[in-house]
Design an enzyme around this catalytic site. Structure first.
Site, PDB file in Angstrom:
ATOM      1  N   ARG A 294     -28.581 -14.792 -27.459  1.00 50.33           N
ATOM      2  CA  ARG A 294     -27.849 -14.813 -26.185  1.00 50.33           C
ATOM      3  C   ARG A 294     -27.609 -16.238 -25.722  1.00 50.33           C
ATOM      4  O   ARG A 294     -28.529 -17.049 -25.670  1.00 50.33           O
ATOM      5  CB  ARG A 294     -28.639 -14.045 -25.117  1.00 50.33           C
ATOM      6  CG  ARG A 294     -28.092 -14.175 -23.685  1.00 50.33           C
ATOM      7  CD  ARG A 294     -26.805 -13.394 -23.498  1.00 50.33           C
ATOM      8  NE  ARG A 294     -26.150 -13.643 -22.249  1.00 50.33           N
ATOM      9  CZ  ARG A 294     -26.282 -12.923 -21.148  1.00 50.33           C
ATOM     10  NH1 ARG A 294     -27.086 -11.884 -21.144  1.00 50.33           N
ATOM     11  NH2 ARG A 294     -25.604 -13.225 -20.067  1.00 50.33           N
TER      12      ARG A 294
ATOM     13  N   ARG B 257     -21.158 -11.670 -24.829  1.00 52.78           N
ATOM     14  CA  ARG B 257     -22.569 -11.899 -25.141  1.00 52.78           C
ATOM     15  C   ARG B 257     -23.049 -11.005 -26.268  1.00 52.78           C
ATOM     16  O   ARG B 257     -22.569  -9.883 -26.429  1.00 52.78           O
ATOM     17  CB  ARG B 257     -23.426 -11.687 -23.906  1.00 52.78           C
ATOM     18  CG  ARG B 257     -23.315 -10.277 -23.359  1.00 52.78           C
ATOM     19  CD  ARG B 257     -23.594 -10.200 -21.892  1.00 52.78           C
ATOM     20  NE  ARG B 257     -22.442 -10.673 -21.160  1.00 52.78           N
ATOM     21  CZ  ARG B 257     -22.191 -10.411 -19.918  1.00 52.78           C
ATOM     22  NH1 ARG B 257     -22.999  -9.685 -19.227  1.00 52.78           N
ATOM     23  NH2 ARG B 257     -21.131 -10.865 -19.323  1.00 52.78           N
TER      24      ARG B 257
ATOM     25  N   ASP C  50     -27.292  -8.388 -23.365  1.00 46.68           N
ATOM     26  CA  ASP C  50     -27.607  -8.599 -21.954  1.00 46.68           C
ATOM     27  C   ASP C  50     -28.573  -7.504 -21.538  1.00 46.68           C
ATOM     28  O   ASP C  50     -28.277  -6.312 -21.719  1.00 46.68           O
ATOM     29  CB  ASP C  50     -26.316  -8.512 -21.119  1.00 46.68           C
ATOM     30  CG  ASP C  50     -26.537  -8.805 -19.651  1.00 46.68           C
ATOM     31  OD1 ASP C  50     -27.475  -9.567 -19.320  1.00 46.68           O
ATOM     32  OD2 ASP C  50     -25.772  -8.277 -18.831  1.00 46.68           O
TER      33      ASP C  50
ATOM     34  N   ASP D 293     -30.992  -6.199 -18.272  1.00 39.05           N
ATOM     35  CA  ASP D 293     -31.236  -6.356 -16.839  1.00 39.05           C
ATOM     36  C   ASP D 293     -32.250  -5.336 -16.354  1.00 39.05           C
ATOM     37  O   ASP D 293     -32.203  -4.171 -16.755  1.00 39.05           O
ATOM     38  CB  ASP D 293     -29.943  -6.123 -16.043  1.00 39.05           C
ATOM     39  CG  ASP D 293     -28.904  -7.189 -16.279  1.00 39.05           C
ATOM     40  OD1 ASP D 293     -29.242  -8.380 -16.194  1.00 39.05           O
ATOM     41  OD2 ASP D 293     -27.741  -6.831 -16.550  1.00 39.05           O
TER      42      ASP D 293
END
Length: 176
Positions: A99, A108, A111, A113
């Site tokens: 990344r 990307r 990712d 989260d």
């Protein structure tokens, strides 16, 4: 006879289990494989038990449009990691996948989260939970509701209540 106290547990790990939801996305370097591999890595992360993984979804980019479609998913985990420690573990997985953060909403390889951490609301320089735009993104809501149909976004409301607001966003479930 004097006894030596047992070492204390790291601040980032406790014996209590917490439910968290993790958003996963990728649009570079075989994104389906990136997301599947990240789910597998999440499942073997110390202090994390993968309870459920959503289907994979293909979604159009939001914000910066001049890039390939994304592959997205959500994982429901049980964890003994504190919220910041969980984020640190996710960032480590991202780094292993190459990344690079060039600019906001850039393409990307991966990712990850922290979308939700139980019913907590956390706002620090490095972590915002619930994810501030979770209720505005079909690529979060559909897989989130797949793994936790009755989930409530703290301070916002039931995730299902926001589906109508994202119905215009391009998203399709990838057959398994």
């Amino acid at each position: 006879m004097s006894s030596v106290p047992a070492p204390s547990a790291p601040q980032s790990i406790s014996s209590d289990w917490h439910i968290a939801h993790i958003g996963l996305g990728a649009n570079l370097d075989n994104p389906e494989q990136q997301v599947r591999a990240a789910l597998d890595e999440l499942a073997v992360t110390p202090g994390v038990t993968l309870e459920r993984r959503s289907s994979l979804y293909r979604t159009a980019p939001i914000g910066y449009d001049n890039q390939p479609d994304f592959i997205n998913a959500v994982a429901r985990v049980r964890t003994t990691l504190a919220p910041q420690a969980l984020l640190d573990a996710l960032l480590d997985i991202e780094r292993r996948h190459g990344r690079v953060r060039e600019f906001l909403n850039a393409p990307r390889t991966l990712d990850l989260d922290v979308l939700l951490y139980e019913d907590r609301q956390i706002n620090t320089d490095t972590l915002n939970v619930p994810h501030p735009r979770a209720h505005l993104r079909a690529f979060v809501l559909l897989p989130l509701l797949e793994v936790s149909p009755d989930v409530v976004i703290p301070g916002i409301g039931p995730a299902s209540a926001f589906l109508a607001q994202v119905q215009e966003q391009a998203i399709s479930r990838i057959p398994q």
